[in-house]
Each structure stands twice: as structure tokens, then as C-alpha cells.
Design an enzyme around this catalytic site. Structure first.
Site, mmCIF file in Angstrom:
data_model
loop_
_atom_site.group_PDB
_atom_site.id
_atom_site.type_symbol
_atom_site.label_atom_id
_atom_site.label_comp_id
_atom_site.label_asym_id
_atom_site.label_seq_id
_atom_site.Cartn_x
_atom_site.Cartn_y
_atom_site.Cartn_z
ATOM 1 N N GLU A 35 31.114 37.228 28.983
ATOM 2 C CA GLU A 35 30.212 38.014 29.817
ATOM 3 C C GLU A 35 30.644 39.476 29.964
ATOM 4 O OE1 GLU A 35 28.511 34.474 32.725
ATOM 5 O OE2 GLU A 35 30.565 35.156 33.003
ATOM 6 N N ASP A 39 20.551 27.954 30.690
ATOM 7 C CA ASP A 39 20.210 26.521 30.717
ATOM 8 C C ASP A 39 19.353 26.273 31.951
ATOM 9 O OD1 ASP A 39 22.048 25.363 33.074
ATOM 10 O OD2 ASP A 39 23.182 26.861 31.993
HETATM 11 N N1 ADE Z 1 26.043 28.983 34.965
HETATM 12 C C1 ADE Z 1 25.239 28.791 33.908
HETATM 13 N N2 ADE Z 1 24.624 27.597 33.985
HETATM 14 C C2 ADE Z 1 25.063 27.024 35.127
HETATM 15 C C3 ADE Z 1 24.802 25.763 35.738
HETATM 16 N N3 ADE Z 1 23.975 24.886 35.196
HETATM 17 N N4 ADE Z 1 25.446 25.489 36.904
HETATM 18 C C4 ADE Z 1 26.295 26.393 37.449
HETATM 19 N N5 ADE Z 1 26.576 27.577 36.902
HETATM 20 C C5 ADE Z 1 25.959 27.892 35.747
#
Ligand code: ADE
Length: 244
Positions: free
Chosen positions: A17, A207
Site C-alpha cells: 500500500e 474484496d
Molecule cells: N481489508 C481488505 N479486505 C478486508 C476485509 N475483508 N476485512 C478486513 N480488512 C480488509
């Protein structure tokens, strides 16, 4: 240290990042810290004085890094950049979310009748992004991805990678307006608020915080970051211009 130069701080949890932003710095300098794992760099990003930290994953790492940067540098603003899991059905992989506010979804003193996410005896548990930075971040994002791919809303943070529909539904039940979930933003916001320093959280969706989240995270992490970095750079430039 470095108190004479006003800087914008950029904090990201993972190497992925922050490395490209760091590699974009001119006058790059690494600043040793007393901590076992907190790389900190200063330099100019598109001509703007910044400090970049890779804080590590989770709220404790994020809070410590934020306070450390505040103590060591003269910060005019704090930007948290990274990926997140979409939890609102409208928030899709590849889109962007700007936090108009954030809270810690795993803060739980419900035994004493506090609603989930409430930090007892603190004036607020919902930390507002600086309205000006939120607007500038939204404009920067809108220019990059178009209005249909950017959201502005509540970001919820916790020390959990959310990777099941049940987990996601239980967060949504407690916080129906939540847009996305991640693991640092509200901790950075909390420390920024305590220190009265303006902040904004900018997240790209890797996601949808469901059963396929671990695979999606691996598949999309590196894909969404270049766009996110473009937005962060545009935000840094406009926040700098705005302050001068
Ligand atoms: N960062 C990216 N995806 C995530 C998720 N599903 N839960 C917590 N932090 C995240």
C-alpha cells in the site's frame, strides 16, 4: 525532529500500500524509529512535503504509528490509504470509498448497554473525516474512476479480516450504513481526533468481505493499488494548494 517543515502524512498498513508512493518521492530520506517494525520516509511527492509510514496491520499498529508521526513531525493533515472489503451491496471490487466518518466495529461494551462500537466515556466514537479533505479526496477519486465508482460514507475498522457472509451480516446489522470494512482507519482517525489534526481515509475495494474475500484479496490487492495511489497523489496536490 523535522518540526520546521509542515507535512502531509500518508499511512498505509502494508508494504504493497505504500511502496509505490515511497518510490515516487524526490529527496527521499528514511527515518529510523525506535520501533521494531515501523518504516518512515520523508520526501516530496509531486513537490509536496510528505511523510509516509508503513504502520503494519491492525488498530494498535495504526494508532502507534499515527501518534509517533504526530510527535516527530509537524503534520497538517493525515491520509490513511489502503484496501478494504466492501460490505454495503453497492460497494464493489475496484471501487473507491472516502470515509466521511469511521468507527471501531469490534469495540464492544454491550454488557453495560453501550451500543456496539461505542467507546464509553469518550465524547464520540464516530470520528469524522475533515470535510475539506473528504471533498478533495472525493473530487480526486471521481476524476480518476467516475462518479459511479466512488462512494462517500461510514468506514468501519476492527482487528478482524472479514471473510464470511455471517461476519459481514453481523457488522451490517450493527452498522447498516457502513460502506466497507478494514483494520486501521478508525484507529488513525481516533488518534487524529485526540490530537485535533485533520484526517481522511481513502480505500480501494479489494474484496467483498465474504467467503471469497481471501482469494479476492490476493487477486485484486495489486490491481487496485495503482488507481488508489493516483487518487492519493492528486489529493496531496490539491490539499497542499488548498492550504496555501
Ligand atoms: N481489508 C481488505 N479486505 C478486508 C476485509 N475483508 N476485512 C478486513 N480488512 C480488509
Amino acid at each position: 525532529m523535522e518540526r520546521n517543515i509542515e507535512r502531509i502524512a500518508i499511512i498505509g498498513a502494508m508494504d504493497e500500500e505504500v511502496v509505490a508512493l515511497r518510490d515516487g518521492l524526490t529527496e527521499l530520506e528514511e527515518h529510523p524509529t525506535p520501533f521494531t517494525d515501523l518504516p518512515v520516509f520523508t520526501g516530496k511527492l509531486d513537490g509536496v512535503e510528505v511523510v509516509i509510514a508503513r504502520c503494519g496491520i491492525g488498530k494498535v499498529n495504526a494508532a502507534l504509528a499515527t501518534q509517533y508521526l504526530i510527535d516527530q513531525f509537524s503534520l497538517k493533515a493525515i491520509i490513511n490509504s489502503g484496501v478494504a472489503g466492501g460490505i454495503s451491496p453497492e460497494v464493489k471490487i475496484g471501487q473507491l470509498v472516502i470515509g466521511h466518518s469511521s468507527l471501531q466495529h469490534d469495540f464492544d461494551v454491550s454488557h453495560f448497554d453501550y451500543p456496539q462500537g461505542t467507546i464509553p466515556r469518550l465524547e464520540t466514537s464516530i470520528f469524522k473525516g475533515d470535510p475539506n479533505l473528504v471533498e478533495l479526496a472525493f473530487e480526486a477519486g471521481e476524476n480518476k474512476v467516475g462518479a459511479e465508482n466512488i462512494h462517500r460514507g461510514l468506514i468501519v475498522s476492527g482487528d478482524q479480516f472479514v471473510s464470511s457472509v455471517e461476519q459481514k451480516q453481523s457488522i451490517l446489522a450493527a452498522f447498516p450504513t457502513a460502506t466497507c470494512v478494514e483494520m486501521e482507519g478508525a484507529a488513525i482517525a481516533h488518534v487524529a481526533w485526540l490530537n485535533q489534526i485533520p484526517h481522511v481515509i481513502v480505500r480501494a475495494i479489494s474484496d467483498q468481505a465474504d467467503n471469497t474475500a481471501p482469494d479476492d484479496f490476493d487477486a485484486y490487492l495489486l490491481e487496485v493499488i495503482p488507481t488508489l495511489n493516483g487518487v492519493i497523489r492528486a489529493l496531496v496536490r490539491s490539499a497542499h494548494q488548498n492550504a496555501n
